[in-house]
Design a protein around this motif. Sequence first.
Motif, PDB file in Angstrom:
ATOM      1  N   LEU A  17      26.406  56.105 109.707  1.00  0.00           N
ATOM      2  CA  LEU A  17      26.484  54.963 110.791  1.00  0.00           C
ATOM      3  C   LEU A  17      26.201  53.582 109.847  1.00  0.00           C
ATOM      4  N   SER A  18      24.830  53.993 109.230  1.00  0.00           N
ATOM      5  CA  SER A  18      24.610  52.634 108.453  1.00  0.00           C
ATOM      6  C   SER A  18      25.878  52.101 107.225  1.00  0.00           C
ATOM      7  N   LEU A  19      26.253  52.964 106.701  1.00  0.00           N
ATOM      8  CA  LEU A  19      27.406  52.793 105.764  1.00  0.00           C
ATOM      9  C   LEU A  19      28.706  52.025 106.563  1.00  0.00           C
ATOM     10  N   LYS A  20      29.104  52.648 107.588  1.00  0.00           N
ATOM     11  CA  LYS A  20      29.972  52.075 108.330  1.00  0.00           C
ATOM     12  C   LYS A  20      29.885  50.678 108.825  1.00  0.00           C
ATOM     13  N   TYR A  21      28.447  50.587 109.270  1.00  0.00           N
ATOM     14  CA  TYR A  21      28.127  49.167 109.702  1.00  0.00           C
ATOM     15  C   TYR A  21      28.197  48.119 108.483  1.00  0.00           C
ATOM     16  N   SER A  22      27.636  48.470 107.169  1.00  0.00           N
ATOM     17  CA  SER A  22      27.613  47.752 106.259  1.00  0.00           C
ATOM     18  C   SER A  22      28.956  47.264 105.751  1.00  0.00           C
ATOM     19  N   ASP A  23      30.030  48.350 105.546  1.00  0.00           N
ATOM     20  CA  ASP A  23      31.291  47.987 105.556  1.00  0.00           C
ATOM     21  C   ASP A  23      31.961  47.160 106.110  1.00  0.00           C
ATOM     22  N   LEU A  24      31.695  47.259 107.687  1.00  0.00           N
ATOM     23  CA  LEU A  24      32.379  46.284 108.799  1.00  0.00           C
ATOM     24  C   LEU A  24      31.875  45.034 108.627  1.00  0.00           C
ATOM     25  N   ARG A  25      30.699  44.921 108.397  1.00  0.00           N
ATOM     26  CA  ARG A  25      30.036  43.652 108.486  1.00  0.00           C
ATOM     27  C   ARG A  25      30.384  42.736 107.222  1.00  0.00           C
ATOM     28  N   GLY A  26      30.565  43.491 106.082  1.00  0.00           N
ATOM     29  CA  GLY A  26      31.215  42.822 104.932  1.00  0.00           C
ATOM     30  C   GLY A  26      32.792  42.202 105.208  1.00  0.00           C
ATOM     31  N   GLN A  27      33.340  43.122 105.847  1.00  0.00           N
ATOM     32  CA  GLN A  27      34.729  42.406 106.340  1.00  0.00           C
ATOM     33  C   GLN A  27      34.595  41.416 107.346  1.00  0.00           C
ATOM     34  N   ILE A  28      33.938  41.640 108.156  1.00  0.00           N
ATOM     35  CA  ILE A  28      33.809  40.375 109.073  1.00  0.00           C
ATOM     36  C   ILE A  28      33.415  39.177 108.506  1.00  0.00           C
ATOM     37  N   SER A  29      32.443  39.200 107.563  1.00  0.00           N
ATOM     38  CA  SER A  29      31.659  38.074 106.585  1.00  0.00           C
ATOM     39  C   SER A  29      33.063  37.507 105.810  1.00  0.00           C
ATOM     40  N   ALA A  30      33.983  38.284 105.356  1.00  0.00           N
ATOM     41  CA  ALA A  30      35.034  37.476 104.890  1.00  0.00           C
ATOM     42  C   ALA A  30      35.913  37.210 105.781  1.00  0.00           C
ATOM     43  N   ILE A  31      36.331  37.485 106.833  1.00  0.00           N
ATOM     44  CA  ILE A  31      36.989  36.936 107.709  1.00  0.00           C
ATOM     45  C   ILE A  31      36.571  35.763 108.537  1.00  0.00           C
ATOM     46  N   VAL A  32      35.286  35.643 108.780  1.00  0.00           N
ATOM     47  CA  VAL A  32      34.559  34.440 109.097  1.00  0.00           C
ATOM     48  C   VAL A  32      34.642  33.291 108.140  1.00  0.00           C
ATOM     49  N   ALA A  33      34.617  33.793 107.087  1.00  0.00           N
ATOM     50  CA  ALA A  33      34.393  32.688 105.947  1.00  0.00           C
ATOM     51  C   ALA A  33      35.754  32.185 105.578  1.00  0.00           C
ATOM     52  N   ASN A  34      36.886  32.753 106.119  1.00  0.00           N
ATOM     53  CA  ASN A  34      38.200  32.265 105.936  1.00  0.00           C
ATOM     54  C   ASN A  34      38.589  31.401 107.233  1.00  0.00           C
ATOM     55  N   SER A  35      37.685  31.254 108.109  1.00  0.00           N
ATOM     56  CA  SER A  35      38.099  30.652 109.277  1.00  0.00           C
ATOM     57  C   SER A  35      37.745  29.170 109.304  1.00  0.00           C
ATOM     58  N   THR A  36      38.265  28.312 110.216  1.00  0.00           N
ATOM     59  CA  THR A  36      38.236  26.866 110.194  1.00  0.00           C
ATOM     60  C   THR A  36      37.027  26.413 110.787  1.00  0.00           C
ATOM     61  N   ALA A  37      36.809  26.787 112.039  1.00  0.00           N
ATOM     62  CA  ALA A  37      35.798  26.561 112.910  1.00  0.00           C
ATOM     63  C   ALA A  37      35.389  27.767 113.756  1.00  0.00           C
ATOM     64  N   LEU A  38      34.113  27.731 114.347  1.00  0.00           N
ATOM     65  CA  LEU A  38      33.654  28.816 114.937  1.00  0.00           C
ATOM     66  C   LEU A  38      32.589  28.165 116.315  1.00  0.00           C
ATOM     67  N   SER A  39      32.892  28.858 117.471  1.00  0.00           N
ATOM     68  CA  SER A  39      32.088  28.514 118.398  1.00  0.00           C
ATOM     69  C   SER A  39      31.211  29.766 118.720  1.00  0.00           C
ATOM     70  N   PHE A  40      30.067  29.939 119.443  1.00  0.00           N
ATOM     71  CA  PHE A  40      29.117  30.908 119.798  1.00  0.00           C
ATOM     72  C   PHE A  40      29.061  30.952 121.391  1.00  0.00           C
ATOM     73  N   THR A  41      28.724  32.305 121.815  1.00  0.00           N
ATOM     74  CA  THR A  41      28.001  32.275 123.087  1.00  0.00           C
ATOM     75  C   THR A  41      26.909  33.301 122.961  1.00  0.00           C
ATOM     76  N   THR A  42      26.038  33.103 123.782  1.00  0.00           N
ATOM     77  CA  THR A  42      24.703  33.910 123.757  1.00  0.00           C
ATOM     78  C   THR A  42      24.315  34.189 124.983  1.00  0.00           C
ATOM     79  N   ASP A  43      23.457  35.277 124.955  1.00  0.00           N
ATOM     80  CA  ASP A  43      22.450  35.528 126.603  1.00  0.00           C
ATOM     81  C   ASP A  43      21.692  36.469 126.095  1.00  0.00           C
ATOM     82  N   ILE A  44      20.856  36.979 127.126  1.00  0.00           N
ATOM     83  CA  ILE A  44      19.561  37.826 126.894  1.00  0.00           C
ATOM     84  C   ILE A  44      19.806  38.781 128.044  1.00  0.00           C
ATOM     85  N   TRP A  45      19.464  40.072 127.718  1.00  0.00           N
ATOM     86  CA  TRP A  45      19.700  41.211 128.592  1.00  0.00           C
ATOM     87  C   TRP A  45      18.443  42.087 128.376  1.00  0.00           C
ATOM     88  N   THR A  46      18.005  43.032 129.474  1.00  0.00           N
ATOM     89  CA  THR A  46      16.891  43.829 129.397  1.00  0.00           C
ATOM     90  C   THR A  46      17.485  45.243 129.790  1.00  0.00           C
TER      91      THR A  46
END
Length: 496
Positions: A17-46
């Motif tokens: 699980l940790s290896l898959k997570y690290s690999d996917l996070r690396g891919q997403i970092s590359a995709i985000v770095a190639n983006s022009t602009a980003l917006s965010f949403t956030t919320d809190i849950w119990t």
Amino acid sequence: MEPDYTVPNRSSISNALSLKYSDLRGQISAIVANSTALSFTTDIWTSVSMEAYMAVTCHFITQEWKLSDFVLETKAFQLSHTGINIAQQLGDAADALSIPNYKRVAVVHDNASNMKLCTEMLKKEPEKWGNVQGVCCSGHTLQLCINTALTQDRIRRTVAAARNLVGHFKKSAKATAALKEKQTQQNVVDHKLIQDVATRWNSTCEMLNRLVEQRWPVTAVLSDPSITKKGDRTLDLTADQWKLAQETAEVLGPLITLTELLSQEANLSLSATVPMLFNLKKRHLSPEEDDSPAIREMKKTLVTEIDSRWQLLSLEPGSIYLLSSALDQRFKHLKFLENEKKDLVYIEVVRLAEHLHQQQTVPEMEELSGSHGEEETAAAVPPPKKKRWEISMLMQSDDDEEEEEHGDSAKKEMEQYLKDTTKVQSEKYSPWWKQNSDRYPKLAFVAKHLLCVPATSTPSERIFSKAGYVVNKTRSSLLPENVDKLIFLAHNMKRV
């Protein structure tokens, strides 16, 4: 079936699980770095184990002009839910992926005071968050408007009576069976009654709609002495209440449609918010001759609340709502505004386009030099808003040398864009800009900044639906870091 197979132990699964997570996070970092602009949403849950989690999602438009989103994290939130602490954790999520300040456009959140304070705190950190905007969730804002309208005395009493009536059938198996029999006898569609939920206003509309649909089978059951006790027969609504229930549901119906449209992730929703609200007021909330006094008052309250909470009558030309509408091909002519205000909005778009065009190369130079000084701050913070006469001069002036150096100015692009009648038949993403971005490069760059902002915070709330399956009663002892990894993988794997 395979006796020689050794079932992996807990450590093996955890490591995989940790290896898959690290690999996917690396891919997403590359995709985000190639983006022009980003917006965010956030919320809190119990969770069911009474642990608080804060979800953060990011949204952007890809190079192929498709709306895309990722969940950045769903981390345990052990601090008090103050705006300062929320801002800190949100900043940590963005910093973990090395998202530069000039790419951070907006944060969408609910109307809670701590969330509003959070965005105010972010604005005070231009070196990290640039000119980020705080956007209140349109779905939650609309819910507040409707809740106020439903407090009107006659409507409130009608809804309460309908709730009690539905509750009677929910509690009585005998009445429910009799209702099914009456539906068959009267050739009415076999639908169950719906009980509304206090936190979901649309469930109130669904309850009233279903009750009106099943009016005659319900009345037949209540009037049958062999099924209903004498004391329960008073649960039936009066003729006026049945009529008011139907009218109330008809008023709320378009609001449900609006909420659903604004909440769909595949839609350009923020740019559609203000045009749809003006259209809603004009077409559905204007009083009609045959409206009852209660419905007239309800419509008036809804219009007042919408105008107040979105400040529709006093929106500044530089509002992110109006700027995004001007860059949405469907609403670019801003027909809901006066001509003078339209021109001011177009001027603001031109000013923003020129500013972003001038600054887009600065971050690249800073990355090469490693500098984070005054130039970075200048790139993050846009120049102060020009006065009316200064804006007019901006639109009237035409520097031939600068235009020769940089090509067509944003002003010229805007003039051509407003005259453009090119249409693209599609309901998803932004195909118009995909086909025309080469013709309007400066405006297209601004469009990627503004059209990536969702109108609601439902993306982060949907993360909690996934979290509910991950952190259930039989898995309530999951460590917070494993919860984060599981939700990250569950949401993002199919999007990469």
